[in-house]
Design an enzyme around this catalytic site. Structure first.
Site: not given
Ligand code: IMP
Length: 181
Positions: A101-102, A105, A154, A167
Site C-alpha cells: 500500500e502507498d 492514513d 497531504f 503519480r
Molecule cells: P486510509 O483508509 O485513510 O488509511 O487511506 C488510504 C488511502 O487514502 C491511501 O491509499 C491513499 O490513496 C489516500 N491517501 C491518504 N493520504 C494521502 C495523501 O497524503 N496523499 C495522497 N493520497 C492519500
C-alpha cells in the site's frame, strides 16, 4: 525530470530507493525464516510504483495480484466502509498475503481489507506501507513493514495523487499551493 514548481520534495528518490531495498531484504529474510513465500497484493492505484520496486528487492518466488478500493464519502468513512472497485483474480486460500500500500492514513482501508482477506482464507496477512501518517489514525492497524512515518501533510508522487495527477513523480512531495494544481 517532471518537477512542478508547486510541489516541494519531502522524500527524495534516492532515499526511497534505499529504503525500499532495505524493506525488500527484511521481507526476504522474514519469509525465508518462516519458509513462506509472500503473495503480494497491490492496492491500486497508489501502490503501483511501490510494488514494482519492492518486488524486485524481494528475493523469493513471489506471486502478485491487484485490488482497487475507494472509500465512501467522509460521512460514512468513519464507519470503515470501503468499496472494492476491482477484486482479485486469484483465490487467497492458504496464501501468505502481503498488502503493498502507498500510505496508511486513517487506517480504515487496510483494516477493512485485512479483515476481509482473513475471512477469505488467507493463511497469514501482513502489511507493507511505504508511508504512514500516525497522527491521522482512526483505527489501529499493525503495519509490519513501513518505509517512512510522515507528518500530517497531504503528499503526492511515487504513485500517490492529487486529483489523479503527480503519480509519476519519482519522489514524495507536498503540494505547496493546492489552488495552483
Ligand atoms: P486510509 O483508509 O485513510 O488509511 O487511506 C488510504 C488511502 O487514502 C491511501 O491509499 C491513499 O490513496 C489516500 N491517501 C491518504 N493520504 C494521502 C495523501 O497524503 N496523499 C495522497 N493520497 C492519500
Amino acid at each position: 525530470m517532471f518537477d512542478p514548481a508547486n510541489v516541494s520534495i519531502l522524500i527524495p528518490a534516492d532515499k526511497i530507493s534505499e529504503r525500499v531495498a532495505a524493506l525488500g531484504e527484511q521481507i526476504t529474510a522474514d519469509y525465508k525464516a518462516d519458509e513462506r513465500v509472500p503473495h503480494l497484493i497491490c492496492v491500486l492505484k497508489g501502490g503501483c510504483m511501490f510494488l514494482s520496486d519492492l518486488m524486485r528487492s524481494v528475493h523469493l518466488p513471489v506471486t502478485i495480484d491487484f485490488i482497487a478500493v475507494s472509500s465512501y464519502g467522509t460521512e460514512t468513512a468513519s464507519s470503515g466502509e470501503v468499496r472494492m472497485t476491482k477484486d482479485l483474480d486469484q483465490s487467497l486460500e492458504g496464501r501468505d498475503v502481503l498488502f503493498v500500500e502507498d500510505i496508511v492514513d486513517t487506517g480504515l482501508t487496510l483494516s477493512y481489507l485485512t479483515d476481509t482477506f482473513r475471512r477469505r482464507g488467507a493463511r497469514s496477512v501482513k502489511i507493507a506501507a511505504l508511508l504512514s501518517k500516525p497522527a491521522r489514525r482512526k483505527v489501529e492497524v499493525p503495519i509490519d513493514y513501513v518505509g517512512f512515518e510522515i507528518p500530517d501533510e497531504f503528499v503526492v508522487g511515487y504513485g500517490l495523487d492529487h486529483a489523479e495527477r503527480f503519480r509519476n513523480l519519482p519522489f514524495i512531495g507536498v503540494v505547496t499551493d493546492p489552488a495552483a494544481v
